[in-house]
Design an enzyme around this catalytic site. Structure first.
Site, PDB file in Angstrom:
ATOM      1  N   SER A 145      -9.662 102.172 -92.257  1.00  0.00           N
ATOM      2  CA  SER A 145     -10.320 102.509 -90.985  1.00  0.00           C
ATOM      3  C   SER A 145     -10.345 101.282 -90.076  1.00  0.00           C
ATOM      4  O   SER A 145     -10.149 100.148 -90.533  1.00  0.00           O
ATOM      5  CB  SER A 145     -11.753 102.944 -91.310  1.00  0.00           C
ATOM      6  OG  SER A 145     -12.570 102.946 -90.165  1.00  0.00           O
ATOM      7  N   TYR A 158     -20.284 103.348 -94.138  1.00  0.00           N
ATOM      8  CA  TYR A 158     -18.854 103.622 -93.953  1.00  0.00           C
ATOM      9  C   TYR A 158     -18.071 102.313 -93.851  1.00  0.00           C
ATOM     10  O   TYR A 158     -17.025 102.142 -94.488  1.00  0.00           O
ATOM     11  CB  TYR A 158     -18.688 104.468 -92.693  1.00  0.00           C
ATOM     12  CG  TYR A 158     -17.296 104.988 -92.414  1.00  0.00           C
ATOM     13  CD1 TYR A 158     -16.784 106.082 -93.104  1.00  0.00           C
ATOM     14  CD2 TYR A 158     -16.498 104.403 -91.432  1.00  0.00           C
ATOM     15  CE1 TYR A 158     -15.511 106.583 -92.815  1.00  0.00           C
ATOM     16  CE2 TYR A 158     -15.231 104.893 -91.143  1.00  0.00           C
ATOM     17  CZ  TYR A 158     -14.742 105.986 -91.839  1.00  0.00           C
ATOM     18  OH  TYR A 158     -13.479 106.482 -91.556  1.00  0.00           O
TER      19      TYR A 158
END
Ligand code: NAP
Ligand code: GCO
Length: 264
Positions: A145, A158
């Site tokens: 990510s 996250y």
């Protein structure tokens, strides 16, 4: 020159491949010749995905399995081996995000994100590496990510998980590169999927979400990504074209990480 991107005969497992980025990556690997297996957590998703693959003319095998459960993943890889053969390509795509300010986030929620986004890839990689070592080759692609590199408000769990996944990628490379296993990451930018839908919701007055405008202004390409943007990079990292690429994170972000932002 032979086609170095040809995946004919290779077996690919795409976790969470029922829809979104995983589905697009599975489609690309299938077009390059791979036999596709995917997993998801629910029967209705499985059935919908099977119909979606069939509509694309892809003979995918779908299984119900939660990536956080080592027993279910062992059973998943056993079934794939019986149905299609040993897994040559693993795409660790399954993932979730919870957007909560850190001081308001429960330990349970933090743990669940890390469990799915970091421990899940560990469990899946652990399940397929022995077979790859035995067969003398393997490809593992971890879907990282922007948050493998950057932080932002509300995504502490996250970011911790995706930062960890970047380092798990490098460690698998370090530990199994000698066994001819290449483990690389793809770091998608902001991609229009179900996961990011709340960030693109239209406002009550019909205008664009402020976060939507923020992302477009932060992206030199001037747009959100789409799952199809990840197809080429995935085929590259799954194929012989990347046999000497290992421990690398390929950011597919329209240039976000290279850009300081629009000057005022
Ligand atoms: P998505 O549309 O929400 O899809 C996520 C997939 O993961 C679903 O198929 C979901 O299946 C599956 N999944 C979640 N938890 C699971 C579990 N415990 N076991 C098995 N499957 C599970 O998300 P996406 O946007 O396509 O994202 C895919 C991956 O790319 C994620 O790892 C995400 O973090 C990453 N990513 C996304 C973006 C973006 O902008 N969209 C950017 C960078 C990275 P169920 O139906 O079972 O929930
Ligand atoms: C968020 C987003 C991101 C993206 C993606 C960026 O809330 O900031 O969901 O984390 O999904 O991972 O690469």
């Amino acid at each position: 020159m032979r086609n170095m991107f040809d995946l004919t005969g290779r077996v690919a497992l795409v976790t969470g491949g029922a829809y979104g980025i995983g589905f697009a990556i599975a489609e690309a690997l299938a077009v390059a010749g791979a036999k596709i297996a995917f997993n998801c957590r629910g029967q209705s998703n499985l059935e919908r995905a099977m119909a979606d693959y069939a509509a694309k003319g892809i003979e995918a095998r779908g299984y119900i399995a939660d990536v956080t459960d080592e027993g279910q993943v062992a059973e998943l890889t056993r079934k794939i081996e019986a149905d299609l053969g040993g897994v040559d390509i693993l795409v660790n795509n399954a993932g979730v995000i919870k957007r909560v300010p850190m001081t308001e986030m429960s330990v349970e929620d933090f743990r669940q994100v890390v469990d799915i986004d970091l421990i899940g890839p560990f469990i899946c990689a652990k399940a397929v590496i022995p077979g790859m070592v035995e067969r003398g080759r393997g490809k593992i692609i971890n879907i990282c990510s922007m948050m493998s590199e950057l932080g932002r408000e509300t995504v502490s769990a996250y970011a911790a998980a995706k930062g960890g996944l970047k380092m798990l990628t490098r460690n698998i490379c370090s530990e199994y590169g000698g066994a001819n296993i290449q483990c690389n990451g793809i770091g998608p930018g902001y991609i229009a999927t179900q996961q990011t839908a709340p960030l693109r919701e239209r406002q009550a007055d019909g205008s664009r979400h402020p976060f939507d405008q923020f992302i477009v202004s932060k992206t030199p390409a001037g747009r959100w990504g789409v799952p199809e943007d990840l197809m080429g990079p995935a085929v590259f990292l799954a194929s012989d074209a990347s046999n000497f690429v290992n421990g690398h994170i390929l950011y597919v972000d329209g240039g976000i990480l290279a850009y300081i932002g629009k000057q005022p």
